[in-house]
Design a protein around this motif. Structure first.
Motif, PDB file in Angstrom:
ATOM      1  N   PHE A 120       0.824  -1.206   0.000  1.00 55.92           N
ATOM      2  CA  PHE A 120       0.000   0.000   0.000  1.00 55.92           C
ATOM      3  C   PHE A 120       0.860   1.259   0.000  1.00 55.92           C
ATOM      4  O   PHE A 120       0.592   2.206  -0.741  1.00 55.92           O
ATOM      5  N   LEU A 121       1.922   1.280   0.811  1.00 55.57           N
ATOM      6  CA  LEU A 121       2.778   2.470   0.891  1.00 55.57           C
ATOM      7  C   LEU A 121       3.500   2.744  -0.428  1.00 55.57           C
ATOM      8  O   LEU A 121       3.597   3.891  -0.865  1.00 55.57           O
ATOM      9  N   ILE A 122       3.990   1.692  -1.068  1.00 55.94           N
ATOM     10  CA  ILE A 122       4.671   1.871  -2.350  1.00 55.94           C
ATOM     11  C   ILE A 122       3.687   2.360  -3.402  1.00 55.94           C
ATOM     12  O   ILE A 122       3.994   3.282  -4.173  1.00 55.94           O
ATOM     13  N   LEU A 123       2.511   1.759  -3.442  1.00 55.16           N
ATOM     14  CA  LEU A 123       1.502   2.201  -4.411  1.00 55.16           C
ATOM     15  C   LEU A 123       1.019   3.617  -4.111  1.00 55.16           C
ATOM     16  O   LEU A 123       0.782   4.405  -5.030  1.00 55.16           O
ATOM     17  N   LEU A 124       0.903   3.955  -2.832  1.00 57.40           N
ATOM     18  CA  LEU A 124       0.507   5.309  -2.444  1.00 57.40           C
ATOM     19  C   LEU A 124       1.535   6.324  -2.930  1.00 57.40           C
ATOM     20  O   LEU A 124       1.175   7.374  -3.482  1.00 57.40           O
ATOM     21  N   ALA A 125       2.814   6.021  -2.734  1.00 56.88           N
ATOM     22  CA  ALA A 125       3.871   6.929  -3.186  1.00 56.88           C
ATOM     23  C   ALA A 125       3.774   7.146  -4.690  1.00 56.88           C
ATOM     24  O   ALA A 125       3.853   8.289  -5.167  1.00 56.88           O
ATOM     25  N   TYR A 126       3.575   6.080  -5.430  1.00 59.21           N
ATOM     26  CA  TYR A 126       3.495   6.199  -6.890  1.00 59.21           C
ATOM     27  C   TYR A 126       2.237   6.954  -7.305  1.00 59.21           C
ATOM     28  O   TYR A 126       2.284   7.803  -8.204  1.00 59.21           O
TER      29      TYR A 126
ATOM     30  N   LEU B  47       2.913  14.743  -4.739  1.00 60.09           N
ATOM     31  CA  LEU B  47       4.246  14.446  -4.240  1.00 60.09           C
ATOM     32  C   LEU B  47       5.182  14.499  -5.438  1.00 60.09           C
ATOM     33  O   LEU B  47       4.812  14.093  -6.534  1.00 60.09           O
ATOM     34  N   ARG B  48       6.362  15.050  -5.215  1.00 60.56           N
ATOM     35  CA  ARG B  48       7.358  15.106  -6.285  1.00 60.56           C
ATOM     36  C   ARG B  48       8.470  14.124  -5.968  1.00 60.56           C
ATOM     37  O   ARG B  48       8.737  13.833  -4.804  1.00 60.56           O
ATOM     38  N   SER B  49       9.129  13.648  -7.000  1.00 58.49           N
ATOM     39  CA  SER B  49      10.221  12.701  -6.778  1.00 58.49           C
ATOM     40  C   SER B  49      11.373  13.352  -6.009  1.00 58.49           C
ATOM     41  O   SER B  49      12.174  12.663  -5.389  1.00 58.49           O
TER      42      SER B  49
END
Length: 90
Positions: free
Chosen positions: A23-29, A37-39
């Motif tokens: 979930f956290l990885i997908l949320l970041a993306y 959110l910016r890279s």
């Protein structure tokens, strides 16, 4: 040497930990894609790092080599991104 398996009810705990990581990885993306959110923001690699670590924790219960390799790489890339951002901040 034998590896002791944890009780079956702990499998659900490890699955939950892994799913939180996913979930956290997908949320970041997702946040990157909707431009919330910016890279270049520290939050992006941190979310990816925490997510990958949680998935790695879940793999301690049910190991999968391919998943292990990608999560270790994900962690390394996230740490690189964090270091790069922190260096820029001085």
């Amino acid at each position: 040497m034998t590896i002791k398996r944890l009780p079956t009810n702990s499998a659900a705990m490890f699955d939950t930990i892994g799913l939180i990581g996913v979930f956290l990885i997908l949320l970041a993306y997702f946040l990157l894609q909707i431009e919330k959110l910016r890279s270049e923001d520290l939050g992006y690699p941190v979310l990816n790092l925490v997510g990958a670590v949680l998935i790695l924790v879940s793999l301690t219960h049910t190991f999968n080599l391919a998943s292990f390799v990608i999560e270790v790489c994900w962690i390394a890339i996230s740490l690189y991104g964090i270091a790069k951002i922190l260096r820029r901040r001085g």
